[in-house]
Write a protein that holds these residues in place. Structure first.
Motif, PDB file in Angstrom:
ATOM      1  N   HIS A  84       1.501   4.370   1.074  1.00  0.00           N
ATOM      2  CA  HIS A  84       0.287   5.165   0.862  1.00  0.00           C
ATOM      3  C   HIS A  84       0.373   6.446   1.687  1.00  0.00           C
ATOM      4  O   HIS A  84       1.067   6.509   2.718  1.00  0.00           O
TER       5      HIS A  84
ATOM      6  N   ALA B 296      -1.593   7.867   3.697  1.00  0.00           N
ATOM      7  CA  ALA B 296      -2.081   7.816   5.076  1.00  0.00           C
ATOM      8  C   ALA B 296      -0.937   7.579   6.068  1.00  0.00           C
ATOM      9  O   ALA B 296      -1.034   7.938   7.232  1.00  0.00           O
ATOM     10  N   ARG B 297       0.162   7.025   5.614  1.00  0.00           N
ATOM     11  CA  ARG B 297       1.302   6.742   6.488  1.00  0.00           C
ATOM     12  C   ARG B 297       2.134   7.998   6.770  1.00  0.00           C
ATOM     13  O   ARG B 297       2.933   8.032   7.696  1.00  0.00           O
TER      14      ARG B 297
ATOM     15  N   ASP C 210       1.424  10.987   8.041  1.00  0.00           N
ATOM     16  CA  ASP C 210       1.234  11.571   9.379  1.00  0.00           C
ATOM     17  C   ASP C 210       1.949  10.758  10.451  1.00  0.00           C
ATOM     18  O   ASP C 210       2.564  11.320  11.363  1.00  0.00           O
ATOM     19  N   THR C 211       1.890   9.434  10.338  1.00  0.00           N
ATOM     20  CA  THR C 211       2.571   8.566  11.293  1.00  0.00           C
ATOM     21  C   THR C 211       4.073   8.808  11.245  1.00  0.00           C
ATOM     22  O   THR C 211       4.731   8.940  12.283  1.00  0.00           O
TER      23      THR C 211
ATOM     24  N   ASP D 278       1.560  14.402  -1.069  1.00  0.00           N
ATOM     25  CA  ASP D 278       0.579  13.339  -0.843  1.00  0.00           C
ATOM     26  C   ASP D 278       0.253  12.547  -2.102  1.00  0.00           C
ATOM     27  O   ASP D 278      -0.058  11.366  -2.019  1.00  0.00           O
ATOM     28  N   THR D 279       0.279  13.198  -3.260  1.00  0.00           N
ATOM     29  CA  THR D 279      -0.067  12.508  -4.503  1.00  0.00           C
ATOM     30  C   THR D 279       0.820  13.010  -5.629  1.00  0.00           C
ATOM     31  O   THR D 279       1.342  14.124  -5.554  1.00  0.00           O
TER      32      THR D 279
END
Length: 174
Positions: A132, A134-135, A137-138, A161-162
């Protein structure tokens, strides 16, 4: 041999390499050789050396790329980065797609080994397709920290991102 559809992450990753005639490429974690086939399809690419820890995956990769192996344009080696031997040649691009050790561990020794394999203007591309967005940035943070700690300079960071999250962190030895 019947082949499955090419995953978009691999098309995207090979496109990020900006390959030119004469380039030599090292792929870390080549799996069943799909990216090798895409790289070999680029006109003028000199050679691809691909390594993987799985002997079964390498057999599949060699079958998939049999014509390129016969022509000497594709070479497959059974190894991981800790056992990867030196090569006479230096590589213009090193590609690793979804190779977790770069962000889950502190891979200073592996980065040192890769720095020794790059040509003077070479670039390392670490490409990920996380489950996903959200991962992303990590991944960017951890990869940047680990590369910097190992003496690398992070260059271009490209993220999508998409609809499918994708990340390419390009780096050169500092």
């Amino acid at each position: 041999m019947a082949t499955s559809p090419v995953p978009e992450r691999l098309r995207w990753a090979v496109g990020r390499l900006q390959l030119r005639a004469g380039h030599r490429v090292l792929e870390i974690g080549c799996g069943n050789g799909v990216a090798v086939a895409l790289i070999c399809a680029v006109p003028g690419v000199a050679r691809v050396v691909a390594v993987d820890r799985s002997a079964a995956a390498l057999r599949t990769a060699a079958r998939r790329n049999a014509a390129e192996v016969t022509a000497g344009r594709a070479v497959f080696r059974h190894a991981d980065l800790s056992t990867l031997e030196s090569f006479e040649e230096r590589f213009d691009r090193i590609l690793a797609v979804n190779v977790n050790l770069f962000w889950t561990r502190s891979p200073t020794a592996e980065f040192r080994r890769l720095a020794g394999l790059l040509a003077p203007d070479g670039v390392l591309h670490l490409v990920y397709e996380p489950p996903h967005a959200a991962r992303l940035d990590t991944l960017v943070g951890r990869l940047g920290d680990r590369l910097t700690a190992a003496g690398w300079a992070v260059g271009e960071v490209t993220r999508v991102d998409t609809p499918t999250p994708l990340l390419d962190v390009a780096a050169r030895p500092g």
